[in-house]
Scaffold this motif. Structure first.
Motif, mmCIF file in Angstrom:
data_model
loop_
_atom_site.group_PDB
_atom_site.id
_atom_site.type_symbol
_atom_site.label_atom_id
_atom_site.label_comp_id
_atom_site.label_asym_id
_atom_site.label_seq_id
_atom_site.Cartn_x
_atom_site.Cartn_y
_atom_site.Cartn_z
ATOM 1 N N LEU A 107 -5.065 2.621 0.247
ATOM 2 C CA LEU A 107 -5.199 3.472 -1.341
ATOM 3 C C LEU A 107 -3.945 5.108 -1.433
ATOM 4 O O LEU A 107 -3.487 5.090 -2.166
ATOM 5 N N THR A 108 -4.001 5.532 -0.192
ATOM 6 C CA THR A 108 -2.522 6.400 -0.021
ATOM 7 C C THR A 108 -1.516 5.887 -0.331
ATOM 8 O O THR A 108 -1.206 6.574 -1.376
ATOM 9 N N LEU A 109 -0.602 4.712 0.351
ATOM 10 C CA LEU A 109 0.441 4.381 -0.156
ATOM 11 C C LEU A 109 0.675 3.058 -1.494
ATOM 12 O O LEU A 109 1.401 4.263 -2.006
ATOM 13 N N GLU A 110 -0.338 3.068 -1.659
ATOM 14 C CA GLU A 110 -0.157 1.960 -3.275
ATOM 15 C C GLU A 110 -0.450 3.468 -4.256
ATOM 16 O O GLU A 110 0.184 3.792 -5.813
ATOM 17 N N THR A 111 -1.231 5.007 -3.922
ATOM 18 C CA THR A 111 -1.216 6.224 -5.408
ATOM 19 C C THR A 111 0.759 6.317 -4.902
ATOM 20 O O THR A 111 0.867 6.557 -5.690
ATOM 21 N N LEU A 112 1.176 6.792 -3.467
ATOM 22 C CA LEU A 112 2.202 7.367 -3.648
ATOM 23 C C LEU A 112 3.527 6.200 -4.465
ATOM 24 O O LEU A 112 4.105 6.196 -5.278
ATOM 25 N N GLN A 113 2.891 4.575 -4.682
ATOM 26 C CA GLN A 113 3.823 3.976 -5.159
ATOM 27 C C GLN A 113 3.698 3.974 -6.372
ATOM 28 O O GLN A 113 5.129 3.885 -7.189
#
Length: 157
Positions: A107-113
């Motif tokens: 979720l963190t990585l997808e949000t940063l993307q």
């Protein structure tokens, strides 16, 4: 009570950090995945199984390589996460903690993307990444079990 870090945990930390660096490179900087394109718009998918079903439905058009990168790649990318976490963290020796941490990290990585407009925020990717973390946890469990069996057989001889 002070717990000391074992050599196995230290090696796990080194490999885990190297893995995270490699994952960050592919998710945010890799030219082969189109991560350096300028003037991108926000891209997101909030419908679970929408992209996964599209890849299965249009496999003949999209081809093997795109299928492997999206479906298999998202699972494979998080197998090391689920494998190394039980080595470096006592809390992650419980499957649901590892799966939860895998989901939160995804979720963190997808949000940063989404924020940085590289790739897209995709709930299907989060599902596949979490599945990969769970698979990594079970692979770690199987490897641990095999290690115990080998040690037992040596002891018995």
């Amino acid at each position: 009570m002070i717990r000391r870090t074992t050599p196995r945990q230290k090696a796990g930390w080194v490999l885990f950090i190297l893995y995270l660096c490699l994952l960050a490179y592919f998710m945010f900087f890799s030219e082969s995945f189109g991560r350096t394109e300028a003037d991108r718009e926000y891209a997101y998918n909030l419908v679970l199984f929408k992209e996964i079903s599209r890849y299965f439905r249009h496999y003949d058009v999209l081809g093997f390589s795109l299928f492997m990168i999206n479906i298999v790649g998202n699972i494979a990318a998080f197998i090391p996460f689920g494998f190394f976490l039980p080595i470096i963290s006592r809390r992650s020796r419980l499957w649901y903690n590892t799966v939860m941490f895998g989901f939160i990290w995804s979720l963190t990585l997808e949000t940063l993307q989404l924020i940085f407009k590289v790739g897209s925020f995709d709930v299907d990717d989060m599902f596949l990444n979490t599945l990969g973390a769970a698979a990594g946890f079970y692979i770690h469990g199987a490897a641990h079990y095999i290690r115990i069996l080998i040690r037992y057989r040596r002891w018995k001889q």
